[in-house]
Motif scaffolding. Sequence first.
Motif, PDB file in Angstrom:
ATOM      1  N   PHE A 140      49.037  32.220  26.578  1.00 51.47           N
ATOM      2  CA  PHE A 140      49.021  33.036  25.362  1.00 51.47           C
ATOM      3  C   PHE A 140      50.361  32.954  24.635  1.00 51.47           C
ATOM      4  O   PHE A 140      51.424  32.953  25.259  1.00 51.47           O
ATOM      5  N   ASP A 166      45.244  32.697  21.860  1.00 55.41           N
ATOM      6  CA  ASP A 166      44.751  32.179  23.124  1.00 55.41           C
ATOM      7  C   ASP A 166      44.847  30.657  23.063  1.00 55.41           C
ATOM      8  O   ASP A 166      44.104  30.011  22.320  1.00 55.41           O
ATOM      9  N   THR A 183      41.386  28.695  23.946  1.00 54.80           N
ATOM     10  CA  THR A 183      40.268  28.695  22.997  1.00 54.80           C
ATOM     11  C   THR A 183      40.705  28.441  21.565  1.00 54.80           C
ATOM     12  O   THR A 183      39.882  28.102  20.713  1.00 54.80           O
ATOM     13  N   GLN A 191      42.901  33.427  17.546  1.00 53.83           N
ATOM     14  CA  GLN A 191      44.099  34.213  17.245  1.00 53.83           C
ATOM     15  C   GLN A 191      43.692  35.452  16.475  1.00 53.83           C
ATOM     16  O   GLN A 191      42.832  35.397  15.592  1.00 53.83           O
ATOM     17  N   PRO A 220      44.583  40.205  28.472  1.00 54.58           N
ATOM     18  CA  PRO A 220      43.862  38.949  28.234  1.00 54.58           C
ATOM     19  C   PRO A 220      42.346  39.143  28.163  1.00 54.58           C
ATOM     20  O   PRO A 220      41.636  38.260  27.679  1.00 54.58           O
ATOM     21  N   THR A 258      40.246  40.480  24.104  1.00 52.71           N
ATOM     22  CA  THR A 258      40.551  39.693  22.888  1.00 52.71           C
ATOM     23  C   THR A 258      39.310  39.441  22.050  1.00 52.71           C
ATOM     24  O   THR A 258      39.356  38.644  21.122  1.00 52.71           O
TER      25      THR A 258
END
Length: 446
Positions: A405, A421, A424, A427, A437, A440
């Motif tokens: 992150f 992240d 993936t 944001q 975490p 999100t």
Amino acid sequence: MSDQRIVRPTPISGFPEWSPQIRAVEQQWLDHIRAGFESFGFASIETPSVENLETLMAKGETSQEVYTLHRLQADGKDDSDARLGLHFDLTVPFARYVAQHFNELTFPFKRYQMQRVWRGERPQEGRFREFTQCDIDVIDVDSVPLHFDAELPRIIHRVLSGLDIPAWTLSVNNRKVLQGFYEGVGIKDPIVVIRAVDKLHKIGDDGVREILLADGLTGEQIDACLRLARVKDTGAAVADQVRALGVESELLEEGLTELAFVLNDLSDLPEGSVVADLSIARGLDYYTGTVYEASFDDDPEYGSICAGGRYENLAGQFIRRKLPGVGLSIGLTRIFAKLVAEGRITEGRMCPTDVMVVVPGADSRTDALRTGELLRSRGFDTEVFHSTAKIGKQLQYASKKGIPFVWFPPFDEDGNHEVKDMGTGEQGAADPRTWSPHNTQGQNSG
């Protein structure tokens, strides 16, 4: 141009070192082993890397393995370092420790010790000059209950079964069985035979026979010793197999009784995980009873991955008290190095950082540092980027290090934080006081 001589970096044979990704896995193994030892009530100690040479050389033929200390600037008058050597195992330092701190300890004293040791021998596969051992021992006053001879293998079984390593077997024997049997066939110096039989797996019957003939044993005595070494069984019935060889002695019978006790006590473990193997001798002279040696099932020639045994007088040499003990040692480096070489270790992360905080500009560093402290206080391993480089370069740094992150402190007066992240690519807004975490969801794509 500088006149400084360039020294080329080269690896030192027998002294392994790992990348951060591999070292992270080794640390996880150490944590697992530590937790396993502590789950049975064993306490941790650490002894100096060096011991007096008199201590290291007091028991057994070990002087050829010891690295001694010598200062380059020694003036010849101060020879204090010359009496010190790097310890070659952890059992001898532990015995000295118990004797030295005898009045401070509660017995039976159950300790574990996870440290590096050094042996001055030729490096080869599975053998190193510097390596990590994970020892677990029990020392008591006057006598150690035989219960511990069975409990230690149980602990080791639990610990190693929790690691992703190839199948292995723990072999158990008893030095009293060997010594009593050898005395029963008229051998005057059983220790000589024990040392020779300890090499059986490396040099075979012919090699052992050659050594023993040179030591003055008769062919009949050697045949009897080799017949004993072939006895192997998974249960306490091994005692009957030994008795069937027709040799009798009081010490032999005592050893068989102790061996049967250990095997019976461990009979609930998975079948075949503990085996009585009467070829196991352990070469060090200080072993007096139960001895252990574990090896990989598919590569027995690689060497023992776990070994130890019972000793009666090791600690007593330092103090006028009888302080017997029993211990087992996991050869962590030997196991780990094999799996690394075979590509069987799944690498860990390059660094432990959970979150990297971006520093958009010089005027944002204070906010970035404050954010980093807040995230650390909540248990996240956090690093604040070390310069005000372009955001793309900061993200590239985080990506290369595998940081999951990236945190963006407020860019404007609104005071909004965002987190990205890296896995993936998502944001979105986040509050450093409440973010985790796992919460999100709902972030906007960045």
